[in-house]
Design a protein around this motif. Structure first.
Motif, PDB file in Angstrom:
ATOM      1  N   MET A 174       0.830  -1.202   0.000  1.00 46.62           N
ATOM      2  CA  MET A 174       0.000   0.000   0.000  1.00 46.62           C
ATOM      3  C   MET A 174       0.868   1.257   0.000  1.00 46.62           C
ATOM      4  O   MET A 174       0.582   2.227  -0.706  1.00 46.62           O
ATOM      5  CB  MET A 174      -0.933  -0.017   1.215  1.00 46.62           C
ATOM      6  CG  MET A 174      -2.022  -1.082   1.116  1.00 46.62           C
ATOM      7  SD  MET A 174      -2.935  -1.308   2.661  1.00 46.62           S
ATOM      8  CE  MET A 174      -3.683   0.302   2.893  1.00 46.62           C
ATOM      9  N   VAL A 199       0.846   4.230  -2.959  1.00 50.89           N
ATOM     10  CA  VAL A 199       0.638   5.664  -2.725  1.00 50.89           C
ATOM     11  C   VAL A 199       1.827   6.468  -3.246  1.00 50.89           C
ATOM     12  O   VAL A 199       1.665   7.505  -3.902  1.00 50.89           O
ATOM     13  CB  VAL A 199       0.395   5.936  -1.228  1.00 50.89           C
ATOM     14  CG1 VAL A 199       0.404   7.432  -0.946  1.00 50.89           C
ATOM     15  CG2 VAL A 199      -0.922   5.320  -0.784  1.00 50.89           C
ATOM     16  N   PHE A 209      -4.728  10.985  -1.127  1.00 49.29           N
ATOM     17  CA  PHE A 209      -4.834   9.572  -0.770  1.00 49.29           C
ATOM     18  C   PHE A 209      -5.107   9.457   0.727  1.00 49.29           C
ATOM     19  O   PHE A 209      -4.419  10.074   1.532  1.00 49.29           O
ATOM     20  CB  PHE A 209      -3.537   8.828  -1.106  1.00 49.29           C
ATOM     21  CG  PHE A 209      -3.053   9.058  -2.512  1.00 49.29           C
ATOM     22  CD1 PHE A 209      -3.723   8.498  -3.587  1.00 49.29           C
ATOM     23  CD2 PHE A 209      -1.933   9.846  -2.761  1.00 49.29           C
ATOM     24  CE1 PHE A 209      -3.278   8.712  -4.889  1.00 49.29           C
ATOM     25  CE2 PHE A 209      -1.482  10.069  -4.045  1.00 49.29           C
ATOM     26  CZ  PHE A 209      -2.155   9.493  -5.126  1.00 49.29           C
ATOM     27  N   VAL A 236      -5.299   6.589   3.717  1.00 48.38           N
ATOM     28  CA  VAL A 236      -4.829   5.230   3.939  1.00 48.38           C
ATOM     29  C   VAL A 236      -5.331   4.724   5.284  1.00 48.38           C
ATOM     30  O   VAL A 236      -5.109   5.356   6.322  1.00 48.38           O
ATOM     31  CB  VAL A 236      -3.289   5.164   3.892  1.00 48.38           C
ATOM     32  CG1 VAL A 236      -2.819   3.728   4.106  1.00 48.38           C
ATOM     33  CG2 VAL A 236      -2.770   5.701   2.567  1.00 48.38           C
ATOM     34  N   ILE A 278      -6.656   1.883   0.475  1.00 51.50           N
ATOM     35  CA  ILE A 278      -6.332   3.261   0.112  1.00 51.50           C
ATOM     36  C   ILE A 278      -7.555   3.877  -0.553  1.00 51.50           C
ATOM     37  O   ILE A 278      -8.196   3.241  -1.395  1.00 51.50           O
ATOM     38  CB  ILE A 278      -5.155   3.305  -0.882  1.00 51.50           C
ATOM     39  CG1 ILE A 278      -3.941   2.563  -0.327  1.00 51.50           C
ATOM     40  CG2 ILE A 278      -4.801   4.739  -1.239  1.00 51.50           C
ATOM     41  CD1 ILE A 278      -2.912   2.237  -1.393  1.00 51.50           C
ATOM     42  N   ARG A 305      -7.047  -2.020  -2.515  1.00 51.99           N
ATOM     43  CA  ARG A 305      -6.418  -2.749  -1.414  1.00 51.99           C
ATOM     44  C   ARG A 305      -5.687  -3.966  -1.969  1.00 51.99           C
ATOM     45  O   ARG A 305      -6.015  -4.470  -3.053  1.00 51.99           O
ATOM     46  CB  ARG A 305      -7.455  -3.182  -0.382  1.00 51.99           C
ATOM     47  CG  ARG A 305      -8.509  -4.144  -0.900  1.00 51.99           C
ATOM     48  CD  ARG A 305      -9.465  -4.563   0.214  1.00 51.99           C
ATOM     49  NE  ARG A 305     -10.533  -5.420  -0.284  1.00 51.99           N
ATOM     50  CZ  ARG A 305     -10.422  -6.730  -0.472  1.00 51.99           C
ATOM     51  NH1 ARG A 305      -9.267  -7.349  -0.205  1.00 51.99           N
ATOM     52  NH2 ARG A 305     -11.440  -7.436  -0.932  1.00 51.99           N
TER      53      ARG A 305
END
Length: 324
Positions: free
Chosen positions: A10, A14, A31, A33, A38, A98
């Motif tokens: 993840m 990003v 973004f 998280v 995300i 994800r």
């Protein structure tokens, strides 16, 4: 099996997402998280109020970021699970992504992932190096796999029409203060430390015109900004248009994903893209193109593809600016 954790996948997604292309390098995304996924959100404060009233170009930009994130997650060894426009009550939430099942990235995915930071937009003519038809066809297939249609415009008359409409739109926009102020907002003077917008070093001071001529945005606003060089690259390259059957938010996001797949694939083989969206920012011209040139399909992006020896980089906002 992946040697990376879902959390690392993840983080990599990003980090990669912020390198996506965007109109005027506005980078109109944030973004969020959580432990599991995300959220990709539109940053509407960065929308172009004059030239992108409906937010079409904003969503195309965010779609490009989404494909970039998908690619990075695959490179980390996880198959991404994506939901597009998952919550009608939250229109700014464009997608969630994800890590799903572990899956080893194939050669193509690794190739695309290697271009995420290397790819950049070109803003001039191209070197006189032909692009093989077989390679152009591979770009067509890349776009198709993401739900968009990429059409190489081979007929000289059609290329002339696109160039003429681009010139007309550019001339009209240049007389409109709203458009001028918008370009000024995203133009960066030489030596600027801003990490968004179009820096003066990213385009030639005096680009030689192509034939037919596809004008670039006038980011220098008559200041004489721009880098030295650019006179030796005058080839038009391959003109191509990306279209979709529908013309809503889902199609705009799909366009962005298809565009980024095409751009990364092209970059991996030494091919760059120059964009010309002026005519698509004027409803009458866009509708004319839809009806007269593209059999009722909605034009989403006009570009030229070619080889350039320009390696100018475009800045990106730091992670802290885009992470909620």
């Amino acid at each position: 099996m992946s040697t990376r954790s879902p959390k690392q996948a993840m983080d990599a997604a990003v980090e990669a997402g912020r390198w996506a292309p965007s109109v005027h390098n506005t980078q109109p995304w944030t973004f969020s998280v959580s432990e599991e996924e995300i959220g990709l959100k539109a940053d509407t404060a960065r929308k172009l109020a004059a030239s992108d009233v409906a937010g079409r170009e904003l969503l195309i930009s965010c779609g490009a970021a989404l494909f970039t994130m998908r690619t990075a997650m695959r490179c980390e060894g996880y198959e991404p699970v994506v939901r597009i426009l998952p919550d009608p009550d939250r229109p700014g939430l464009l997608a969630t992504i994800r890590p799903g099942q572990e899956a080893e990235a194939d050669e193509t995915t690794r190739l695309l992932g290697g271009e995420i930071q290397r790819r950049h937009t070109h803003r001039a003519g191209f070197a006189d190096v032909p692009i093989p038809d077989r390679f152009v066809e591979s770009l067509v297939k890349a776009a198709m796999s993401e739900g968009a249609k990429l059409t190489p415009v081979r007929a000289a008359d059609a290329v002339n029409v696109l160039a003429a409409l681009t010139q007309a739109a550019q001339s009209v926009q240049a007389q409109d203060q709203r458009f001028n102020l918008e370009v000024i907002r995203w133009a960066r003077p030489p030596g600027s430390t801003r990490t968004d917008g179009v820096p003066a070093e990213s385009y030639p001071r005096e680009a030689a015109p192509t034939a037919p001529h596809f004008p670039q945005r006038q980011y220098s606003w008559r200041q004489g900004w721009g880098a030295e060089g650019g006179q030796e690259e005058t080839a038009i390259g391959v003109v191509a248009v990306m279209t979709t059957r529908g013309d809503g938010r889902e199609e705009w996001i799909a366009t962005g994903q298809a565009l980024q797949r095409v751009l990364l694939h092209a970059s991996a083989h030494g091919v760059s893209a120059a964009f010309h969206t002026q005519a698509l920012e004027m409803d009458l011209l866009r509708e004319f193109l839809r009806q007269e040139l593209f059999s009722g399909e909605h034009p989403q992006m006009i570009m030229r593809l070619g080889v350039t020896f320009d390696d100018r980089e475009t800045p990106r906002r730091p992670l802290s600016d885009v992470l909620e």
